[in-house]
Design an enzyme around this catalytic site. Structure first.
Site, PDB file in Angstrom:
ATOM      1  N   ARG A 118       1.132  -1.177   0.007  1.00 55.00           N
ATOM      2  CA  ARG A 118      -0.074  -0.030  -0.156  1.00 55.00           C
ATOM      3  C   ARG A 118       0.980   1.328  -0.098  1.00 55.00           C
ATOM      4  O   ARG A 118       0.495   2.189  -0.675  1.00 55.00           O
ATOM      5  CB  ARG A 118      -1.067   0.097   1.121  1.00 55.00           C
ATOM      6  CG  ARG A 118      -1.905   1.231   1.278  1.00 55.00           C
ATOM      7  CD  ARG A 118      -3.018   0.819   2.125  1.00 55.00           C
ATOM      8  NE  ARG A 118      -3.531   2.050   2.464  1.00 55.00           N
ATOM      9  CZ  ARG A 118      -3.625   2.801   3.788  1.00 55.00           C
ATOM     10  NH1 ARG A 118      -3.045   2.414   4.733  1.00 55.00           N
ATOM     11  NH2 ARG A 118      -4.317   4.005   3.982  1.00 55.00           N
TER      12      ARG A 118
ATOM     13  N   TRP B  36     -10.599  -8.316   2.149  1.00 54.54           N
ATOM     14  CA  TRP B  36     -11.449  -8.595   1.061  1.00 54.54           C
ATOM     15  C   TRP B  36     -11.726 -10.289   0.590  1.00 54.54           C
ATOM     16  O   TRP B  36     -12.414 -10.710  -0.118  1.00 54.54           O
ATOM     17  CB  TRP B  36     -10.774  -8.272  -0.177  1.00 54.54           C
ATOM     18  CG  TRP B  36     -10.672  -6.661  -0.436  1.00 54.54           C
ATOM     19  CD1 TRP B  36     -11.775  -5.926  -1.182  1.00 54.54           C
ATOM     20  CD2 TRP B  36      -9.910  -5.766   0.110  1.00 54.54           C
ATOM     21  NE1 TRP B  36     -11.538  -4.420  -0.847  1.00 54.54           N
ATOM     22  CE2 TRP B  36     -10.374  -4.530   0.046  1.00 54.54           C
ATOM     23  CE3 TRP B  36      -8.649  -5.672   1.121  1.00 54.54           C
ATOM     24  CZ2 TRP B  36      -9.746  -3.134   0.323  1.00 54.54           C
ATOM     25  CZ3 TRP B  36      -7.982  -4.506   1.294  1.00 54.54           C
ATOM     26  CH2 TRP B  36      -8.510  -3.274   0.965  1.00 54.54           C
TER      27      TRP B  36
ATOM     28  N   HIS C   2       0.544   4.024  -2.965  1.00 53.96           N
ATOM     29  CA  HIS C   2       0.246   5.312  -2.675  1.00 53.96           C
ATOM     30  C   HIS C   2       1.118   6.483  -2.938  1.00 53.96           C
ATOM     31  O   HIS C   2       0.811   7.307  -3.314  1.00 53.96           O
ATOM     32  CB  HIS C   2      -0.496   5.527  -1.430  1.00 53.96           C
ATOM     33  CG  HIS C   2      -1.871   4.946  -1.058  1.00 53.96           C
ATOM     34  ND1 HIS C   2      -2.809   5.434  -0.131  1.00 53.96           N
ATOM     35  CD2 HIS C   2      -2.513   3.777  -1.653  1.00 53.96           C
ATOM     36  CE1 HIS C   2      -3.897   4.474  -0.107  1.00 53.96           C
ATOM     37  NE2 HIS C   2      -3.504   3.677  -1.325  1.00 53.96           N
TER      38      HIS C   2
END
Length: 382
Positions: free
Chosen positions: A129, A272, A133
């Site tokens: 991440r 998820w 990002h």
């Protein structure tokens, strides 16, 4: 390569950047022209980390430190110097070797596995991440953002809502930076993303170093990263700005095979997939195979699987099953993991290079970093 030779190779970029510092309005045009012609590929680098320290010492000897770090125009010129020195190092073949970066990769991989009770026992998802990002702020029209300057080190970018919780990953990478101070933050963070994907059974991600560290003035404005509460129009606005198409939007969404949301960060909660520390195409399979209903809770709108109520999907995930263009690609990935791995590898490699001038890269072709298992290398223990 001798120290004096490297000093001569870096002297011209230093002088040019110093002259530009006093003529700020001409800075960007002059700087862009300097990168109009890619340098020819050189032979494989022979230097080591020790040689790099000497080179960095030569670059720092320009006598301009106060001006470059104390003024706005100076900081921009300081970035020009860093970029110019990086280009000079590439041309002069004065760069760390692939073996040096493999050592960094191995250290990151060891930290990925030393997560203890954090999340699902791996720091891999949060490192990915961070890499995502820090790269996904790129704007192809203004040529700003991307992985080149690692500006998430600075506020307010570090405090942007989309970056909540990434202090965990930045602090973890700081440990590696202390061990390998010669690597730039942009290279370190993106290499961390590569290691996270590969060490969690994902595809190989082509990668090459050459990013430089920028200044706070180059931090990007809020709003450049996806807002998970939005729909297809928002996704296209965000990803088209970076230069991606519909198929690539869907492929990049497959990163949600890993990790989970945290209510104290994004407001959303849950994983998820049932295997949040392994890269698979289960994210796409579950989107189509499970029945998804709106979660009844006090948090933001998200979906949960009706059968177990243990999984979640964001509005931007579910739209992949509703938008006609997105759906065909999501279906293809649900049916063929090899296809997903191929496309995911290609698009992540592009994502991690956004905003980096080609001339800064130390090799014309990206490297494939071997996994720790492939190396058969012992892993350092704390």
């Amino acid at each position: 390569m001798s120290f004096s030779a490297f000093r001569n190779a870096t002297a011209a970029p230093l002088r040019r950047a110093a002259a530009r510092a006093s003529t700020k309005p001409q800075f960007r045009n002059t700087f862009n022209r300097k990168f109009s012609t890619p340098p020819p590929p050189g032979p494989e680098a022979k230097s080591s980390s020790t040689g790099l320290y000497l080179g960095l010492g030569a670059a720092a000897a320009g006598g301009l430190a106060y001006y470059f770090y104390a003024t706005t125009s100076g900081k921009e010129a300081g970035t020009a110097i860093k970029s110019g020195v990086q280009v000079a190092k590439v041309k002069a073949n004065f760069v760390p070797t692939k073996e040096d970066y493999i050592k960094v990769y191995n250290r990151i991989s060891q930290l990925v596995e030393d997560a203890g009770e954090y999340d699902d026992g791996s720091f891999g998802p949060v490192l990915l991440r961070l890499a995502w990002h820090s790269s996904g702020t790129y704007d192809k029209d203004t040529k700003t953002g991307g992985s080149n300057y690692a500006t998430m080190r600075f506020e307010p970018e570090a405090k942007h809502g989309a970056n909540n919780g990434l202090n965990v990953a930045r602090d973890l990478m700081e440990k590696v930076k202390q061990e390998f101070p010669w690597i730039s933050y942009g290279d370190l963070w993106t290499l961390g993303g590569v290691a996270a994907i590969q060490e969690m059974a994902g595809p190989k991600i082509p990668w090459r170093p050459g990013r430089i560290d920028g200044f706070a003035i180059q931090a990007t404005p809020d709003g450049r990263l996806p807002d998970a509460s939005q729909g297809s129009d928002h996704l296209r606005t965000i990803f088209y700005r970076m230069g991606f198409n519909d198929q690539e939007i869907v492929a990049l969404s497959g990163a949600h095979a890993l990790g989970r949301c945290h209510s104290d960060r994004s407001g959303f909660e849950g994983p998820w997939t049932f295997s949040p520390t392994t890269v698979t195409n289960d994210y796409y399979k579950l989107l189509f195979d499970e029945k998804w209903v709106w979660k009844k809770w006090n948090g933001p709108k998200q979906l949960e699987d009706k059968r177990t109520k243990s999984l979640m999907m964001l509005p931007t995930d579910y739209v992949l099953t509703q938008d006609k263009s997105f759906k065909k690609h999501a279906k293809a990935y649900a049916e063929n993991q090899d296809l997903f791995f191929k496309d995911f590898s290609n698009v992540v490699a592009r994502l991690f290079e956004l905003g980096v001038p080609t001339e800064q890269f130390v090799t014309p072709e990206p490297w494939i970093m071997p996994t720790v298992e492939e190396q058969g290398a012992p892993v350092k223990k704390d």
